[in-house]
Design a protein around this motif. Structure first.
Motif, PDB file in Angstrom:
ATOM      1  N   ILE A 356     -31.186 -44.371 -21.923  1.00 33.30           N
ATOM      2  CA  ILE A 356     -29.779 -44.128 -22.248  1.00 33.30           C
ATOM      3  C   ILE A 356     -29.497 -42.635 -22.116  1.00 33.30           C
ATOM      4  O   ILE A 356     -30.190 -41.808 -22.699  1.00 33.30           O
ATOM      5  CB  ILE A 356     -29.443 -44.602 -23.679  1.00 33.30           C
ATOM      6  N   GLY A 357     -28.459 -42.298 -21.342  1.00 28.68           N
ATOM      7  CA  GLY A 357     -28.042 -40.900 -21.239  1.00 28.68           C
ATOM      8  C   GLY A 357     -28.465 -40.258 -19.940  1.00 28.68           C
ATOM      9  O   GLY A 357     -29.362 -40.717 -19.252  1.00 28.68           O
ATOM     10  N   ASN A 358     -27.790 -39.165 -19.606  1.00 20.07           N
ATOM     11  CA  ASN A 358     -28.031 -38.403 -18.383  1.00 20.07           C
ATOM     12  C   ASN A 358     -28.877 -37.187 -18.736  1.00 20.07           C
ATOM     13  O   ASN A 358     -28.436 -36.294 -19.461  1.00 20.07           O
ATOM     14  CB  ASN A 358     -26.692 -37.963 -17.781  1.00 20.07           C
ATOM     15  N   LYS A 359     -30.097 -37.132 -18.228  1.00 17.84           N
ATOM     16  CA  LYS A 359     -30.999 -36.037 -18.603  1.00 17.84           C
ATOM     17  C   LYS A 359     -30.446 -34.669 -18.230  1.00 17.84           C
ATOM     18  O   LYS A 359     -30.767 -33.672 -18.882  1.00 17.84           O
ATOM     19  CB  LYS A 359     -32.374 -36.230 -17.966  1.00 17.84           C
ATOM     20  N   LEU A 360     -29.624 -34.604 -17.169  1.00 11.79           N
ATOM     21  CA  LEU A 360     -29.085 -33.302 -16.766  1.00 11.79           C
ATOM     22  C   LEU A 360     -28.108 -32.750 -17.805  1.00 11.79           C
ATOM     23  O   LEU A 360     -27.808 -31.556 -17.800  1.00 11.79           O
ATOM     24  CB  LEU A 360     -28.393 -33.407 -15.407  1.00 11.79           C
ATOM     25  N   MET A 361     -27.617 -33.627 -18.697  1.00 12.66           N
ATOM     26  CA  MET A 361     -26.716 -33.178 -19.759  1.00 12.66           C
ATOM     27  C   MET A 361     -27.453 -32.940 -21.077  1.00 12.66           C
ATOM     28  O   MET A 361     -26.838 -32.594 -22.086  1.00 12.66           O
ATOM     29  CB  MET A 361     -25.598 -34.211 -19.960  1.00 12.66           C
ATOM     30  N   ALA A 362     -28.769 -33.140 -21.090  1.00  8.19           N
ATOM     31  CA  ALA A 362     -29.550 -32.837 -22.288  1.00  8.19           C
ATOM     32  C   ALA A 362     -29.447 -31.345 -22.599  1.00  8.19           C
ATOM     33  O   ALA A 362     -29.398 -30.511 -21.693  1.00  8.19           O
ATOM     34  CB  ALA A 362     -31.007 -33.231 -22.071  1.00  8.19           C
ATOM     35  N   GLU A 363     -29.418 -31.012 -23.874  1.00 10.94           N
ATOM     36  CA  GLU A 363     -29.232 -29.615 -24.264  1.00 10.94           C
ATOM     37  C   GLU A 363     -30.564 -28.902 -24.454  1.00 10.94           C
ATOM     38  O   GLU A 363     -31.483 -29.403 -25.097  1.00 10.94           O
ATOM     39  CB  GLU A 363     -28.395 -29.526 -25.539  1.00 10.94           C
ATOM     40  N   PHE A 364     -30.631 -27.706 -23.868  1.00 10.25           N
ATOM     41  CA  PHE A 364     -31.740 -26.780 -24.043  1.00 10.25           C
ATOM     42  C   PHE A 364     -31.146 -25.475 -24.545  1.00 10.25           C
ATOM     43  O   PHE A 364     -30.347 -24.843 -23.847  1.00 10.25           O
ATOM     44  CB  PHE A 364     -32.477 -26.536 -22.717  1.00 10.25           C
ATOM     45  N   ASP A 365     -31.504 -25.100 -25.766  1.00 11.63           N
ATOM     46  CA  ASP A 365     -30.939 -23.883 -26.373  1.00 11.63           C
ATOM     47  C   ASP A 365     -29.425 -23.890 -26.326  1.00 11.63           C
ATOM     48  O   ASP A 365     -28.780 -22.873 -26.047  1.00 11.63           O
ATOM     49  CB  ASP A 365     -31.478 -22.630 -25.669  1.00 11.63           C
ATOM     50  N   GLY A 366     -28.826 -25.072 -26.571  1.00 12.17           N
ATOM     51  CA  GLY A 366     -27.375 -25.183 -26.654  1.00 12.17           C
ATOM     52  C   GLY A 366     -26.660 -25.318 -25.329  1.00 12.17           C
ATOM     53  O   GLY A 366     -25.429 -25.365 -25.295  1.00 12.17           O
ATOM     54  N   LYS A 367     -27.397 -25.399 -24.213  1.00 12.15           N
ATOM     55  CA  LYS A 367     -26.766 -25.532 -22.904  1.00 12.15           C
ATOM     56  C   LYS A 367     -27.234 -26.813 -22.228  1.00 12.15           C
ATOM     57  O   LYS A 367     -28.405 -27.194 -22.360  1.00 12.15           O
ATOM     58  CB  LYS A 367     -27.130 -24.349 -22.003  1.00 12.15           C
TER      59      LYS A 367
END
Length: 542
Positions: A356-367
């Motif tokens: 579930i979800g798009n990994k490219l939209m996962a947040e790393f340090d708030g981005k």
């Protein structure tokens, strides 16, 4: 072989010339059609395809390339598996490449459909380096042509790699008033680096005054405990009776040649003492740049004799480069600009392994991850950045708001990675000398890493493949030179640049980036381990 339009009802066994859709199934280029494929094409209303139909006695491109590679008589060279009608041959050991031009020419004269290309004679190669490639141009060739090649190959050894033999080197550097020790120290370091390709090393060094008696004594002393003696003079040799050649003779040795028709490298002295080579190095050998000294040194390291006549035949091709420090340069050439490389950021995938979800939209340090990667790419020195969008295109585009990137849509993103790579390559300007292919899910590759890859590409003249590695294992990103853009068109399905890298007849320059080169985030576990957070959002069709 017959090539052209083929009725689908007669196409079983034919080889597709172009990718073709058979209903929901995509048939890749060069695919051999089966009975089931024919049925699917007919059900989809396809009446004919452009294909190659093999005649009795034809061999398909891979079979032909494999037979030719097997027929070549070679030594210390290994053939890789055939792919797209090509077999690449690689050096099994580091050494000097030798080739019989008459045999290679004989193979290439048989038919334009069969090609054999090699490195230039006497090229120094590393273990694993490609030295030759067999390429079949059409999808198939008559077997009788392959038989003719096999006959031509019986004439002798087509090519080989003569392995380097590690040697103990005695180093003599003569001294005159005003010669700085730092210059001699630098020469010693460069010489050690030059010897490294043959696993040889300097075992002793002396620095006598630049006069005949002292140099003769130094040469004799070094020759006793070494396999070879290298002499760097404080003053350039200008006559066959100058200090270095005279010292070799005074030590009891012989001088076979003073001077060679290779520039830089004219002022080389070739001699021997007690059966051991003694070389008086030209001044240009104080630089790591290739010169005539390398041509002679590498042959000796491979155990080859270097005769007076062989050196005299080195003039054709012996004009190498201009030395910038010449008082009167023969030719002033403008400095060549660094090749322009555009980045292609692949951000069209569906994250199927993520759940579930798009990994490219996962947040790393708030981005969002895709923005994090794009920021590093745009700061990495590329001439421009193309971002390929597909799945959740609007959402990914919004995450890139404000960045200096060119966005392109891949409507065929569901078919796999190859279509996105093609879309990115198609969007590059004519001035692009290469494509820096970047995966959107690699969070740890930095702008500095991208700069290092681009610098390696520039150093290679824009003509090599540059690949990131981790611990000697292949990774990402990779730079493809423009000469390989056409090869991207042959890719199908969920295939990236790896196939091109492994089969192309180009040098591959590896750049060690550490763990960043192998860290992608294909699964929730990998994403969380890398420090990312995937918000629970429904996945859109894109």
């Amino acid at each position: 072989m017959r090539f052209g339009a083929v009725p689908v009802c007669e196409a079983e066994g034919a080889i597709l010339a172009h990718a073709t859709m058979a209903g929901e199934k995509r048939l890749r280029k060069a695919h051999r059609l089966t009975a089931q494929d024919v049925r699917l094409l007919e059900e989809a209303g396809v009446r004919e395809v452009i294909a190659a139909v093999l005649a009795p006695g034809d061999l398909d491109e891979d079979a032909a390339a494999a037979r030719i590679a097997a027929a070549l008589r070679v030594a210390t060279v290994e053939a890789r598996a055939p792919a797209t009608g090509r077999v690449n041959l690689h050096a099994a050991e580091a050494g000097l490449f030798r080739v019989d031009k008459q045999i290679v020419d004989a193979v290439n004269r048989i038919d334009p459909a069969i090609t054999l290309a090699t490195l230039e004679p006497f090229a120094a190669v590393e273990a694993g380096q490609m030295v030759a490639t067999v390429k079949i141009i059409p999808f198939a060739v008559p077997e009788n042509l392959v038989v003719q090649v096999e006959t031509a190959c019986t004439a002798g050894e087509a090519f080989s790699v003569r392995p380097f033999v590690p040697r103990r080197i005695g180093l003599v550097q003569t001294v005159l008033p005003g010669v700085k020790p730092s210059v001699l120290d630098k020469t010693a370091r460069i010489t050690e680096a030059r010897l490294a390709r043959s696993a040889s090393r300097v075992t002793a060094e002396v620095r006598p005054p630049h006069e005949e008696e002292g140099v003769a004594r130094a040469i004799a002393d070094q020759a006793r405990d070494s396999d070879m003696v290298l002499v760097f003079g404080a003053s350039a040799v200008c006559d066959e009776d100058d200090v270095i050649p005279a010292a070799i003779r005074r030590a009891g040795g012989k001088v076979s040649r003073v001077g060679m028709p290779v520039d830089p490298g004219n002022l080389l002295v070739i001699g021997s003492l007690g059966g051991k080579p003694v070389l008086g190095a030209p001044g240009c050998a104080r630089s790591p740049k290739p010169n005539g000294f390398d041509w002679v040194l590498d042959r000796l390291m491979a155990g080859l004799e270097v005769t007076h006549e062989e050196v005299g035949a080195m003039g054709v091709g012996g004009l190498l480069v201009e030395i910038p420090t010449r008082p009167q340069p023969r030719e002033v050439t403008p400095k060549r600009a660094s090749p322009k490389v555009w980045a292609v950021l692949l951000a069209a995938g569906r994250s199927r392994r993520m759940g579930i979800g798009n990994k490219l939209m996962a947040e790393f340090d708030g981005k969002p991850l895709v923005r994090r990667v794009a920021e590093q790419v745009t700061g990495g020195g590329a001439a421009g950045v193309v971002v390929v969008l597909g799945h959740e295109a609007e959402r990914v585009s919004a995450a890139l708001s404000g960045l200096a990137v060119k966005e392109v849509q891949n409507p065929d993103f569901r078919s796999g990675l190859a279509s996105s790579l093609k879309a990115g390559i198609h969007a590059l300007p004519p001035s692009a000398a290469g494509a820096l292919v970047v995966l959107g899910d690699m969070p740890e590759v930095t702008a500095e890493d991208f700069n290092r890859l681009l610098a390696a590409f520039s150093k290679a003249g824009g003509e090599a493949i540059v690949r990131a590695t981790h611990g000697g294992k292949r990774g990402n990103p990779v730079i493809l030179p423009r000469t390989l853009f056409a090869e991207v068109e042959r890719l199908e399905g969920d295939t990236g640049a790896r196939q091109i890298v492994e089969s192309a007849p180009l040098e591959v320059v590896d750049v060690e980036l550490g763990p960043a080169a192998s860290l992608d985030v294909d699964t929730p576990e990998a994403l969380h381990a890398a420090g990312g957070t995937l918000k629970a959002e429904s996945s859109k069709s894109g």
